[in-house]
Structures are given as C-alpha cells and as structure tokens.
Design a protein around this motif. Structure first.
Motif, mmCIF file in Angstrom:
data_model
loop_
_atom_site.group_PDB
_atom_site.id
_atom_site.type_symbol
_atom_site.label_atom_id
_atom_site.label_comp_id
_atom_site.label_asym_id
_atom_site.label_seq_id
_atom_site.Cartn_x
_atom_site.Cartn_y
_atom_site.Cartn_z
ATOM 1 N N THR A 74 46.454 41.174 48.654
ATOM 2 C CA THR A 74 47.560 39.994 48.373
ATOM 3 C C THR A 74 48.924 40.448 48.786
ATOM 4 O O THR A 74 49.152 41.853 48.643
ATOM 5 N N VAL A 130 50.903 35.134 46.164
ATOM 6 C CA VAL A 130 49.607 35.301 45.950
ATOM 7 C C VAL A 130 48.728 33.994 46.346
ATOM 8 O O VAL A 130 47.710 34.235 46.981
ATOM 9 N N SER A 162 48.135 34.214 49.982
ATOM 10 C CA SER A 162 47.244 35.245 50.145
ATOM 11 C C SER A 162 45.998 34.973 50.149
ATOM 12 O O SER A 162 44.984 35.231 50.977
ATOM 13 N N VAL A 163 45.765 34.244 48.765
ATOM 14 C CA VAL A 163 44.227 33.785 48.554
ATOM 15 C C VAL A 163 43.569 32.962 49.621
ATOM 16 O O VAL A 163 42.648 32.924 49.967
ATOM 17 N N GLY A 186 44.011 37.859 43.663
ATOM 18 C CA GLY A 186 43.719 37.335 44.942
ATOM 19 C C GLY A 186 42.242 36.856 44.936
ATOM 20 O O GLY A 186 41.941 36.297 46.229
#
Length: 301
Positions: free
Chosen positions: A123, A129, A132-133, A283
């Motif tokens: 992440t 976050v 990123s996920v 993540g």
C-alpha cells in the motif's frame, strides 16, 4: 468460481510489481497460476475475494485472521513460516508457480525469486489505501483474466470513505499504536494513514518531527495532553501479534494524563476493534471493509 479462461489464453502476463529495493519493475508471471505460495495476507485476501485462491494455495504463512483461517488450517496447505520470516526450504518444497510477499519480506526477495516469480505489492500512503487496494487487486486480477471483477469488489468503498470524511471534517486526532506498554504516535505516511489521509481527520501527531512510518515514535502522554485532540485512535499492536501477557491498550491509555483530555472526557478514544487486520493485512479487500467497519461503528454508530 469466477474462472474465465479464454480459448487462446497466454502462457504468461507481464505485471508491475516491486523489487527488493521497493522499486516498481515489470515482472513476467505465469498466466492463471495453479500453485500459489502466500507470504502476504493482503494478497491472499484479494485472491480469496477474486475466488481463485481455493485449491491453488499450496503454502501459506501463518495468520490469526479468522477470515483467512481456512487456508492456514487446510492440511493440504504447507506452513511457509510467517509474513516476516519465510521458511525457504518449505517454499521450495511447495513448488509454487508464483510467490506473493509483502514489505516485511523485501529482504528475502532475491532468495525467493530463485524459486519462482515473486509478486511484491504494497500500500502506498501517498496514493491512499483505497486506491492501492484497487490497483493491487487489478494487478492480481490480470494474472487470471478477471480484471472485470475489480470494480464490483471495490464498489461502495468510495461512498463509505466520503461519509466518514464528512464526519471527520474540522476534527483533530492523534493516531497511535500501543506496544510494549507505551504509545507510539503514527503519522500519515504508514500504518493507519487512512484516518488522516483519506478520511481526513487533522492528524496533529504528525508534527512530532519524527519518522512515524513503520512503528511510529514513542510519545509521552504529555505530548497527547498538549495536543488535546478531539479524537484519539488506538491500535493495539500487542493484541495484533498476540504478545503473551501484554497490557491491554485500554490499560495503557486510560491513565491520569490522558483522562484529562477532551477526547477522553467526550468518549472519543477509539480502540480499533480488529488490530490484527490493521497491522498485518492492510491492503486486502476484506481487510479494508473491516477497517472501515471499525471506524463506522465508533464514529457513525
């Protein structure tokens, strides 16, 4: 479950992953890998959400996360050590087509790469976050031809973040982690950064002028009193890693000094209910859902 194999499926695909120096690189991996070694719980979480983990995970690091227990307790899944220390011999014996790791194992990247391609995703607190996920899920999905599943799996997160952000507007917070009897202040550059970066509490602990990205910086409770935030968010690291005989976060935090803060007086000390998720699985898709639930239940409930 969502398996979709094109008649002329490629043998390999090229993805963007990180290397031992945490730099983005192009990595060729098998398409639709059948034997997967897991040394990162966020990646296992995403594979599970995509419906491709069952029957393919040949080895996994240990985890206490209840929603991933079926992979760890399955007698057909080899124990590969921990997310911090891989058992290289066990990984080799599992004969994986691909290996997934997180940041704690960057030091083992080269050794693991001699066994199979290593997918190292993380992440990025700058990116946030949620994004990123989304990107990591898209990367993993591309290995199975399941890119069209990602939007469905991510549906609803942005709206939930916005609802929390509306609540957090103009409110200050100190975010921290209890560990070894102390309280470490966290910035917006690592663990729990979603609280300050995406949800938008003004994290007034960041001006402690310290590196807060991994385990934070041990702060005196006088620092917390001086800052007198509207909210104090607490992640219990000892509970997350199941440290024997450790003090509970509540015992550490609810001392005479902290009890003088507005946050305490107004009932605004938020103990994150699932610390193992925050500490070991940030993540993942299910992890993100649980993290938001921890905040929603305390702030919006």
């Amino acid at each position: 479950m969502y398996k979709r194999q094109a008649p002329s499926a490629p043998e390999t695909v090229t993805i963007t992953s990180l290397n031992a120096d945490k730099e983005a690189v192009e990595l060729e991996v098998p398409y639709d890998p059948q034997r997967i070694a897991i040394l990162d719980m966020a990646s296992l979480d995403i594979l599970d959400a995509l419906g491709v983990a069952g029957g393919r995970v040949v080895g996994s690091a240990d985890t206490s996360l209840d929603y991933l227990q079926s992979y760890v307790t399955d007698e057909n899944v080899a124990n590969l050590g921990t997310i911090k220390t891989a058992d290289l011999e066990a990984v080799m014996a599992a004969q994986p087509d691909v290996i997934f790791i997180g940041g704690r194992l960057a030091k083992s990247y080269d050794a693991l790469s001699e066994i199979a391609p290593v997918v190292y995703l993380a992440t990025d607190s700058e990116l946030g976050v949620v994004e990123s996920v989304r990107q990591n899920a898209a990367t993993i999905a591309s290995m199975f031809g399941l890119e069209d599943k990602v939007d469905e799996l991510m549906a609803g997160f942005d709206a939930r973040i916005q609802t929390l952000a509306d609540f957090a507007a103009d409110k200050t917070a100190v975010v921290g982690m209890c560990t070894s009897g102390g309280f470490n202040v966290l910035g917006n550059d690592g663990r729990c950064s979603i609280i300050g970066r995406e949800i938008g509490f003004e994290n007034i602990g960041v001006d402690a002028d310290i590196d807060t990205s991994t385990h934070g910086n041990e702060a005196s409770f006088e620092f917390v009193v001086e800052k007198n935030p509207d909210y104090i968010f607490v992640m219990d690291r000892d509970a997350a890693i199941q440290t024997d005989g450790a003090q509970l976060a509540q015992e550490i935090m609810e001392n005479e000094l902290v009890m003088g803060t507005d946050a305490y007086k107004n009932g605004n000390i938020v103990y994150l209910a699932h610390p193992a998720v925050w500490y070991t699985a940030e993540g993942g898709i299910t992890a993100l859902d649980i993290m938001l639930q921890d905040l929603e239940s305390k702030l919006l409930g």
